[in-house]
Design a protein around this motif. Structure first.
Motif, PDB file in Angstrom:
ATOM      1  N   SER A  99      56.136  48.014  36.311  1.00 38.53           N
ATOM      2  CA  SER A  99      56.906  49.184  36.782  1.00 38.53           C
ATOM      3  C   SER A  99      57.246  49.085  38.263  1.00 38.53           C
ATOM      4  CB  SER A  99      56.134  50.476  36.499  1.00 38.53           C
ATOM      5  OG  SER A  99      55.876  50.611  35.118  1.00 38.53           O
ATOM      6  N   GLY A 100      57.728  47.936  38.690  1.00 45.41           N
ATOM      7  CA  GLY A 100      58.180  47.774  40.064  1.00 45.41           C
ATOM      8  C   GLY A 100      57.086  47.481  41.071  1.00 45.41           C
ATOM      9  N   ALA A 101      55.825  47.460  40.643  1.00 42.62           N
ATOM     10  CA  ALA A 101      54.713  47.155  41.548  1.00 42.62           C
ATOM     11  C   ALA A 101      53.933  45.968  40.998  1.00 42.62           C
ATOM     12  CB  ALA A 101      53.801  48.364  41.709  1.00 42.62           C
ATOM     13  N   LEU A 102      53.096  45.403  41.832  1.00 45.28           N
ATOM     14  CA  LEU A 102      52.211  44.323  41.407  1.00 45.28           C
ATOM     15  C   LEU A 102      50.843  44.926  41.111  1.00 45.28           C
ATOM     16  CD1 LEU A 102      53.339  41.741  44.068  1.00 45.28           C
ATOM     17  CD2 LEU A 102      53.656  41.499  41.604  1.00 45.28           C
ATOM     18  N   GLU A 103      50.355  44.659  39.927  1.00 45.70           N
ATOM     19  CA  GLU A 103      49.132  45.314  39.462  1.00 45.70           C
ATOM     20  C   GLU A 103      48.045  44.296  39.139  1.00 45.70           C
ATOM     21  OE1 GLU A 103      49.033  48.727  36.466  1.00 45.70           O
ATOM     22  OE2 GLU A 103      48.314  47.029  35.264  1.00 45.70           O
ATOM     23  N   GLY A 104      46.878  44.516  39.702  1.00 44.97           N
ATOM     24  CA  GLY A 104      45.694  43.752  39.354  1.00 44.97           C
ATOM     25  C   GLY A 104      44.677  44.670  38.702  1.00 44.97           C
ATOM     26  N   ARG A 105      43.936  44.165  37.741  1.00 49.31           N
ATOM     27  CA  ARG A 105      42.936  44.971  37.054  1.00 49.31           C
ATOM     28  C   ARG A 105      41.597  44.221  37.055  1.00 49.31           C
ATOM     29  NH1 ARG A 105      43.980  45.368  31.624  1.00 49.31           N
ATOM     30  NH2 ARG A 105      42.379  46.989  31.526  1.00 49.31           N
ATOM     31  N   TYR A 106      40.534  44.971  37.283  1.00 48.17           N
ATOM     32  CA  TYR A 106      39.208  44.361  37.237  1.00 48.17           C
ATOM     33  C   TYR A 106      38.208  45.335  36.631  1.00 48.17           C
ATOM     34  CZ  TYR A 106      37.923  47.076  41.443  1.00 48.17           C
ATOM     35  OH  TYR A 106      37.659  48.085  42.344  1.00 48.17           O
ATOM     36  N   ARG A 107      37.122  44.791  36.146  1.00 45.08           N
ATOM     37  CA  ARG A 107      36.046  45.598  35.572  1.00 45.08           C
ATOM     38  C   ARG A 107      34.734  45.222  36.249  1.00 45.08           C
ATOM     39  NH1 ARG A 107      34.461  48.641  31.229  1.00 45.08           N
ATOM     40  NH2 ARG A 107      32.341  48.296  30.435  1.00 45.08           N
ATOM     41  N   ARG A 120      19.151  51.494  33.002  1.00 44.30           N
ATOM     42  CA  ARG A 120      20.448  52.129  33.243  1.00 44.30           C
ATOM     43  C   ARG A 120      21.512  51.043  33.154  1.00 44.30           C
ATOM     44  NH1 ARG A 120      17.596  55.980  33.245  1.00 44.30           N
ATOM     45  NH2 ARG A 120      17.497  57.761  34.673  1.00 44.30           N
ATOM     46  N   GLN A 121      22.737  51.468  32.899  1.00 46.54           N
ATOM     47  CA  GLN A 121      23.867  50.551  32.958  1.00 46.54           C
ATOM     48  C   GLN A 121      25.146  51.356  33.098  1.00 46.54           C
ATOM     49  OE1 GLN A 121      24.591  48.285  29.351  1.00 46.54           O
ATOM     50  NE2 GLN A 121      23.636  49.865  28.083  1.00 46.54           N
ATOM     51  N   PHE A 122      26.151  50.756  33.694  1.00 42.62           N
ATOM     52  CA  PHE A 122      27.460  51.395  33.738  1.00 42.62           C
ATOM     53  C   PHE A 122      28.529  50.317  33.821  1.00 42.62           C
ATOM     54  CE2 PHE A 122      26.269  51.214  38.283  1.00 42.62           C
ATOM     55  CZ  PHE A 122      27.402  50.623  38.840  1.00 42.62           C
ATOM     56  N   GLY A 123      29.724  50.691  33.404  1.00 41.23           N
ATOM     57  CA  GLY A 123      30.884  49.822  33.507  1.00 41.23           C
ATOM     58  C   GLY A 123      32.079  50.649  33.946  1.00 41.23           C
ATOM     59  N   SER A 124      32.966  50.034  34.687  1.00 40.59           N
ATOM     60  CA  SER A 124      34.106  50.781  35.211  1.00 40.59           C
ATOM     61  C   SER A 124      35.334  49.892  35.270  1.00 40.59           C
ATOM     62  CB  SER A 124      33.790  51.329  36.609  1.00 40.59           C
ATOM     63  OG  SER A 124      34.879  52.059  37.127  1.00 40.59           O
ATOM     64  N   GLU A 125      36.445  50.377  34.706  1.00 41.72           N
ATOM     65  CA  GLU A 125      37.728  49.682  34.776  1.00 41.72           C
ATOM     66  C   GLU A 125      38.501  50.198  35.981  1.00 41.72           C
ATOM     67  OE1 GLU A 125      38.911  47.322  32.842  1.00 41.72           O
ATOM     68  OE2 GLU A 125      37.501  47.320  31.142  1.00 41.72           O
ATOM     69  N   GLN A 126      39.055  49.270  36.774  1.00 46.59           N
ATOM     70  CA  GLN A 126      39.764  49.648  37.986  1.00 46.59           C
ATOM     71  C   GLN A 126      41.120  48.945  38.043  1.00 46.59           C
ATOM     72  OE1 GLN A 126      38.673  51.934  40.332  1.00 46.59           O
ATOM     73  NE2 GLN A 126      36.995  52.320  38.893  1.00 46.59           N
ATOM     74  N   THR A 127      42.069  49.605  38.690  1.00 46.59           N
ATOM     75  CA  THR A 127      43.409  49.052  38.865  1.00 46.59           C
ATOM     76  C   THR A 127      43.763  49.026  40.336  1.00 46.59           C
ATOM     77  OG1 THR A 127      44.116  49.889  36.700  1.00 46.59           O
ATOM     78  CG2 THR A 127      45.849  49.302  38.261  1.00 46.59           C
ATOM     79  N   VAL A 128      44.318  47.924  40.777  1.00 38.99           N
ATOM     80  CA  VAL A 128      44.776  47.768  42.165  1.00 38.99           C
ATOM     81  C   VAL A 128      46.286  47.563  42.114  1.00 38.99           C
ATOM     82  CG1 VAL A 128      44.594  46.418  44.284  1.00 38.99           C
ATOM     83  CG2 VAL A 128      42.584  46.714  42.826  1.00 38.99           C
ATOM     84  N   ARG A 129      47.040  48.387  42.826  1.00 33.26           N
ATOM     85  CA  ARG A 129      48.500  48.259  42.865  1.00 33.26           C
ATOM     86  C   ARG A 129      48.954  48.012  44.301  1.00 33.26           C
ATOM     87  NH1 ARG A 129      47.833  52.377  39.003  1.00 33.26           N
ATOM     88  NH2 ARG A 129      48.652  51.784  36.941  1.00 33.26           N
ATOM     89  N   VAL A 130      49.800  47.017  44.478  1.00 37.66           N
ATOM     90  CA  VAL A 130      50.345  46.684  45.790  1.00 37.66           C
ATOM     91  C   VAL A 130      51.848  46.499  45.655  1.00 37.66           C
ATOM     92  CG1 VAL A 130      48.201  45.616  46.565  1.00 37.66           C
ATOM     93  CG2 VAL A 130      49.957  44.209  45.472  1.00 37.66           C
ATOM     94  N   GLY A 131      52.537  46.514  46.800  1.00 36.20           N
ATOM     95  CA  GLY A 131      53.984  46.455  46.766  1.00 36.20           C
ATOM     96  C   GLY A 131      54.589  45.091  46.988  1.00 36.20           C
ATOM     97  N   THR A 132      53.830  44.165  47.601  1.00 32.85           N
ATOM     98  CA  THR A 132      54.398  42.870  47.949  1.00 32.85           C
ATOM     99  C   THR A 132      53.475  41.742  47.529  1.00 32.85           C
ATOM    100  OG1 THR A 132      53.363  42.784  50.148  1.00 32.85           O
ATOM    101  CG2 THR A 132      55.493  43.920  49.973  1.00 32.85           C
ATOM    102  N   MET A 133      54.057  40.553  47.388  1.00 34.42           N
ATOM    103  CA  MET A 133      53.261  39.378  47.064  1.00 34.42           C
ATOM    104  C   MET A 133      52.290  39.041  48.183  1.00 34.42           C
ATOM    105  SD  MET A 133      53.755  38.221  44.055  1.00 34.42           S
ATOM    106  CE  MET A 133      52.998  36.603  44.279  1.00 34.42           C
ATOM    107  N   GLY A 134      52.685  39.321  49.422  1.00 33.18           N
ATOM    108  CA  GLY A 134      51.803  39.043  50.546  1.00 33.18           C
ATOM    109  C   GLY A 134      50.483  39.770  50.434  1.00 33.18           C
ATOM    110  N   GLU A 135      50.503  41.003  49.937  1.00 32.33           N
ATOM    111  CA  GLU A 135      49.269  41.760  49.799  1.00 32.33           C
ATOM    112  C   GLU A 135      48.357  41.178  48.719  1.00 32.33           C
ATOM    113  OE1 GLU A 135      49.630  46.271  50.569  1.00 32.33           O
ATOM    114  OE2 GLU A 135      51.602  45.675  49.794  1.00 32.33           O
ATOM    115  N   THR A 136      48.923  40.530  47.726  1.00 34.45           N
ATOM    116  CA  THR A 136      48.090  39.919  46.681  1.00 34.45           C
ATOM    117  C   THR A 136      47.364  38.695  47.193  1.00 34.45           C
ATOM    118  OG1 THR A 136      49.784  38.410  45.801  1.00 34.45           O
ATOM    119  CG2 THR A 136      49.786  40.676  44.982  1.00 34.45           C
TER     120      THR A 136
END
Length: 505
Positions: A99-107, A120-136
């Protein structure tokens, strides 16, 4: 937690509480002593191994990350509030255009065990969105994840797994946690928690409003180092002595903070709860911090219990350098021999200021926190160490390594066999200001060890002196210190991507 704007150059600083209210993960810090120059460069390029040596959960490729734990009192003595924080660089993740952005996903997955039982245990899904290739491609600490979780006191085994969802790769590390018990039988201190920002909480029933700093950042002479500290069973207005020591035990800094209650009450389960703890936020200005490994200690008056925190102050997050002597050894080809020698020979109380002067003197762009000349220099050191390894010496200490680091890539690189002598000759050609300079490396009795010939050594030194004179006259500091962005383009307008916070029960 909302995305927080901050500077790019966040330096690797590591915090591990080692005492009553502290956290111990993996192996503790090693002994002192000046490292062998031949092992400095491999360590320089492998921050994860340095962090693990200092007692952190950390892994390198394929998904490099650094993680730490800190502890606060929970609602009851049998429930300790743990703060888990993890950071990594954007370039550790794989990105896709969405959708026009660069998206990375990690768990992130964290499991706590006592023996073979999962506590105890936990898990979390996260999304990182940036606008340019330089930021990746950013290599600094640009992604931060944190989670609050209640744990039973005592020794636990912890496993941390970070998965790159788009790249289908993961990294894992395991360690031991000593979870403290905060009871009311005596005054106690929490962990000394590194934060970027935050405000004190009111009650043990509340969650702190903080953005943790997993690497306790303090870029060389740039950022204030901030810690959050709580006291339990401690009278308001109680002073806490805080000091920092060098790795050799010498005192580097000393001050005190006053523990005070928060000024407001909070609602818990329909009831109004007043302050049941005291706290302080400790801010250490950058001009009071010395480059290298610093061990912070905080203690209540007359108490034998001490909370300890390890902080690493360096000049760039990209390079894992644990003390100033390491840096000075690596600068053998940098070209400011008199300045480096002056720092090495200075009294401990004078070295920090001399280093800051050296930083300013060699920085080609004072408008950015980073010293681009040093960054370019150390990048060449790493490349040289990989490319020019010889059977008896690491690549950066070879003749070819020295020439590459100081002059850069040759314009021509040729190799041929000398039939008369039976030796192999490598010829590097440099074109500079209308001049052609030929440098010859000849192997000795070994097939892989190449030395500059005597005449080439003379030519090399002559060219190097000319390059440095010309660059000084032109206002540039060092070979390879070219700007990374065009004039007028902001170099560090970034935010902490994917910063998140939550509670896991």
């Amino acid at each position: 937690m909302d995305r927080k704007e901050r500077l790019v150059v966040k330096l690797a600083a590591l915090v591990a509480g080692l005492s009553v209210a502290g956290c111990s993960v993996g192996a503790g810090p090693g002994g002192g002593g000046m490292p062998d120059p031949e092992v400095l460069v491999p360590r320089l390029a492998d921050p994860a191994s340095v962090y693990r040596q200092l007692g952190f959960l950390a892994k390198g490729d394929p998904v490099p990350f650094v993680a730490s734990f800190h502890f606060l009192a929970g609602p009851s003595p049998d429930s300790t509030l743990a703060v888990f924080s993890m950071s990594m660089a954007s370039n550790a993740l794989s990105f896709r255009r969405v959708s026009g952005a660069l998206e990375g996903r990690y768990r992130v997955e964290v499991v706590f065990r006592r023996g073979t039982d999962i506590v105890r245990q936990f898990g979390s899904e996260q999304t990182v969105r940036v606008g340019t290739m330089g930021e990746t491609r950013r290599a600094d600490e640009s992604v931060i994840f944190q989670q609050f979780v209640f744990l039973p006191p005592g020794e636990l085994t912890v496993t941390v797994v970070v998965r790159d969802r788009h790249g289908l790769k993961s990294a894992r590390d395991d360690g031991l946690l000593e979870v403290p018990r905060f009871d009311s039988s005596r005054p106690m201190l929490s962990s000394l928690i590194p934060i970027y920002q935050g405000r004190p909480r009111v009650s043990r029933h509340d969650l702190p409003t903080i953005l943790t700093n997993p690497r306790a950042t303090s870029p060389q002479g740039v950022d204030t180092l901030i810690f959050y500290l709580e006291g339990y069973g401690v009278a308001p207005g109680t002073p806490v002595a805080v000091r920092a020591r060098h790795s050799d035990g010498g005192e580097a800094w000393r001050d005190s903070v006053i523990l005070e209650p928060a000024e407001v009450a909070v609602a818990v389960l329909g009831d109004t709860v007043g302050p049941d703890l005291v706290s302080a936020i400790l801010r250490i200005p950058p001009n009071q911090l010395e480059l290298g490994e610093l061990r912070f200690e905080a203690a209540l008056p007359g108490s034998p219990d001490t909370v300890r925190t390890l902080a690493l102050v360096t000049f760039s997050e990209q390079w894992a350098v644990t003390n100033l002597d390491d840096v000075l050894q690596l600068l053998r080809y940098f070209g400011y021999d008199d300045d480096v020698r002056a720092i090495q020979e200075a009294a401990p109380s004078e070295r920090s200021e001399l280093w800051r002067e050296f930083w300013r003197k060699t920085d080609p762009d004072t408008m950015t926190p980073e010293n681009e000349a040093l960054t370019a220099y150390f990048r060449r050191v790493l490349i040289a160490n990989l490319r020019f390894q010889e059977e008896s010496r690491p690549g950066w200490l070879t003749d070819r390594g020295q020439v590459y680091i100081t002059l850069g890539e040759p314009d021509r690189d040729e190799r041929y066999d000398d039939i008369r002598t039976g030796r192999t000759v490598i010829r590097w050609t440099y074109y500079y200001a209308g001049e052609t300079v030929l440098l010859y490396f000849v192997n000795d009795l070994s097939a892989t060890t190449f030395r500059l010939t005597f005449s080439s050594r003379v030519e090399y030194q002559r060219l190097l002196n000319r390059v440095r004179r010309d660059q000084t006259a032109a206002g540039e500091r060092r070979p390879g210190s070219e700007r990374k962005v065009s004039p007028g383009v902001s170099q560090h307008p970034v935010s902490v991507r994917g910063a998140s916070s939550g509670l896991s029960n």
